[in-house]
Design an enzyme around this catalytic site. Structure first.
Site: not given
Length: 414
Positions: A181, A309, A313-315, A320, A338, A343, A402
């Site tokens: 990404c 970004h 997503t939770p994490a 961030e 987003k 995304h 990733f």
């Protein structure tokens, strides 16, 4: 838990900013810059219930929302480019036709010479959708691809770069970057290095990614896809919405004293904490942001807008938010876009850079669509509300991939 100390970014002479002489994006919001700005201003999102997959029934489709670009199934490439025909390259061609980008590229090629204009593009899956289709339509007792898909260059990660090279006639260095990404954010950094090293006088940068089964079901297998429109930084967020998009920007050496948009700095890092989970204290994110600020020669307080970004997503969002709060003052206006586009993976860097450039050009500071209840992890920098207006000198974009592969960009208005 102790927060690791962020290593100091080594100081070095600040390279001259590069002029951004053209930019465009095509997303689920529409084609070209005006469509993007209007949707951000009026809070009109582009997500829809998943209707992707020719011939698939509702039961076979993943229960999610997507950011789909209308018209790609019917779009046609010029006859000379049909050997590269696939959904991804159709979007690459469609995006190239917006905001007079093709004409701008022609002018740059004429001005500098085809061999002195680099092409640097980002993608995460390239034309894998065409490869998926080819395997479902095997001929000769399953031994060969069907004739319309029996084109080896289409089935490689470099399909996008090779196609755009043919479409534009550019003959300088041609590079495809695939770092998940962060792919089409890193194109700015790579192009800047090529120009500063004297290997090119200008560069066409960009990125394209399109929806396909590998993307939808692959991310779902990781437990990262929401069944509702994504809600970045919301306390109840439960995953991302996937999208497709394409965009480009032209970079050239800036003429002293000439006003306009600039690429002022970039920062890259790879914390390599985990294959799909960010560093829990955002170490790599902070390194990338700080390096971009240092290379631009500015303080964090000088950034007026930050496109996060923010995947929902939770994490990712919690990490961030923590990194942004540690680096920026409360006065920063930051948001994730987003919720508008989904995304767009390898295209997220270029699309959200265009959003940052729109913020500079129009003084448009978007909020965060679909999100209502702030996560406690969010600092005052992160905004949910309607778009605001404000004059700003610098805007920033974060793209985190990733494997902890991170890139932050600083843009300015000269």
């Amino acid at each position: 838990m102790d927060v690791p100390r962020v290593p100091q970014v080594q100081s070095s002479p600040i390279p001259p900013a590069l002029a951004i002489t053209a930019h465009t994006a095509t997303t689920a919001l529409g084609r070209g810059r005006d469509a993007q700005a209007r949707a951000l201003r009026e809070r009109i999102g582009g997500l829809r219930r998943n209707d992707f997959g020719t011939g698939a029934t509702d039961e076979q489709r993943l229960d999610t929302w997507i950011g789909r670009v209308d018209g790609l199934d019917e779009a046609a490439l010029p006859d000379a480019l049909m050997p590269w025909d696939c959904r991804n390259n159709r979007l690459a061609w469609l995006a190239l036709q917006q905001d007079a980008m093709a004409e701008r590229v022609d002018a740059v090629r004429t001005r500098h010479g085809a061999g002195r204009v680099a092409l640097v593009l980002g993608t995460s899956t390239s034309s894998i959708g065409a490869t998926e289709e080819a395997y479902t339509r095997l001929v000769d007792d399953g031994r060969h691809f069907p004739p319309d898909l029996d084109q080896p260059i289409v089935h490689t990660p470099h399909s996008l770069g090779h196609f755009v090279q043919q479409a534009t006639g550019l003959r300088g260095p041609c590079i495809t970057i695939a770092t998940a990404c962060s792919s089409s954010a890193k194109v700015f950094a790579q192009a800047a290095r090529l120009i500063q090293a004297g290997l090119a006088d200008a560069a066409l940068v960009g990125g394209v990614d399109t929806l396909c089964g590998s993307v939808l079901f692959g991310f779902n297998a990781l437990g990262l896809v929401s069944s509702a429109p994504c809600r970045p930084f919301d306390a109840a967020r439960d995953g991302l919405s996937l999208g497709e998009a394409g965009g480009y920007a032209l970079l050239e050496r800036a003429e002293p004293g000439k006003p306009g948009l600039r690429l002022c700095g970039y920062g890259e890092s790879s914390d390599a904490h985990h294959m799909s989970t960010p560093h829990p204290q955002g170490l790599g994110a902070r390194l990338a942001m700080q390096a971009a600020l240092t290379r631009a020669g500015i303080d964090a307080a000088q950034v007026g807008y930050l496109n996060l970004h923010g995947t929902a997503t939770p994490a990712n969002d919690a990490v961030e938010a923590q990194a942004v709060a540690a680096l920026f003052p409360d006065t920063l206006h930051a948001s994730s876009t987003k919720g508008w586009t989904g995304h767009t993976l390898g295209a997220a860097g270029i699309v959200e850079s265009v959003f940052a450039l729109i913020a500079l050009e129009e003084g448009l500071l978007p909020g965060t669509l679909n999100s209502t209840v702030r996560d406690d992890a969010c600092g005052p920098q992160i905004h949910f509300d309607n778009a605001r207006s404000g004059s700003l000198r610098y805007a920033m974009n974060n793209s985190f991939g990733f494997g902890g592969n991170n890139c932050s960009l600083v843009f300015g208005m000269a």
